[in-house]
Design an enzyme around this catalytic site. Sequence first.
Site, short mmCIF file in Angstrom:
data_model
loop_
_atom_site.label_atom_id
_atom_site.label_comp_id
_atom_site.label_asym_id
_atom_site.label_seq_id
_atom_site.Cartn_x
_atom_site.Cartn_y
_atom_site.Cartn_z
N GLU A 57 0.84 -1.19 0.00
CA GLU A 57 0.00 0.00 0.00
C GLU A 57 0.88 1.25 0.00
OE1 GLU A 57 -3.71 1.76 2.74
OE2 GLU A 57 -2.47 0.09 3.46
N LYS A 127 -9.20 2.93 -2.60
CA LYS A 127 -9.59 2.29 -1.34
C LYS A 127 -10.93 2.82 -0.85
CE LYS A 127 -7.45 1.33 3.20
NZ LYS A 127 -6.25 1.64 4.00
N CYS A 162 -5.78 -3.17 2.02
CA CYS A 162 -5.61 -3.17 3.47
C CYS A 162 -6.91 -3.32 4.26
CB CYS A 162 -4.85 -1.92 3.91
SG CYS A 162 -4.10 -2.07 5.55
#
Length: 294
Positions: A57, A127, A162
């Site tokens: 990430e 995200k 994540c």
Amino acid sequence: MELEGGSPEVHETNKTTRVAVAQLPSTKDDLDANLAMAIGAIGRGGAAGHELLVFPECALSGYLFDSRAEAERRAIALGDRRVAHLVEACRRASVIAVVGFLESVGDVLYNAAVTLGPDGVLGIYRKQHLPYLGVDRFVEPGLGDSPRVVETPIGNIGVMICFDLRFPESARVLALQGADVIAMPTAWPQSATFLAEHVTRVRALENLVYLAVADRADEENGVTFLGRSQVVSPAGEVLVDAGGAEGIFGADVHLAQARNKKLVIVPGEYELEVFAERKPDRYREITRTAATGT
């Protein structure tokens, strides 16, 4: 490893893909150094026979920023020359790469991951689930307006990032859209051991897909990252776990195993088509009832 209650039916196939995760450090204050790191890793990955390489990430930018202004200085647009350099590296190495970075779209910042191949940008994912941590305090959630699964010569690649792992729906949507491999850049701190040891295996098993997770094992802004980058099979078996080491770690994956959604307990007698057994209408009704209290 067997699935609970049975094992997946696996068809013979000659199609094997080499999937790797790049557990490499980033320098928060040097975008070009991070770019050089990624380009070098793509070259080494291609030379080692890896066909898909997943980076952590925010690999190009760093993650633990203390202000939006600091994050803005490290964010780049999708048309930035650095992205073009990564595409060229993929072309030379015949590699598909998923690279985390901070993306600027006008005045908006996203925590994003771009899927790149020899022919250019294949997909972008922003995200959607943002914890109050690091740069995620200063970015906007993705709107889901770009395809999250891209078809490539080495299989269908889906992307999540994540904290998305905490939400079963995120991986399930990718599986329903035909992902063979879910690539997951992450920035796990050391407290994320339970996720690395258990949740990754559950997400892969419940969706019958491969999961490729790339983390860092270095330090940034006083925080030590966990590492534990891994490739997990549709049976929930951890094929490779990087531990705390730096490097590129790969495993062979068989696309037929991810594309078959049947559990075979007794061949010809007790076989379950897992996705066909879903009851989405019933789930929606339960959700409405819970929301209204009726």
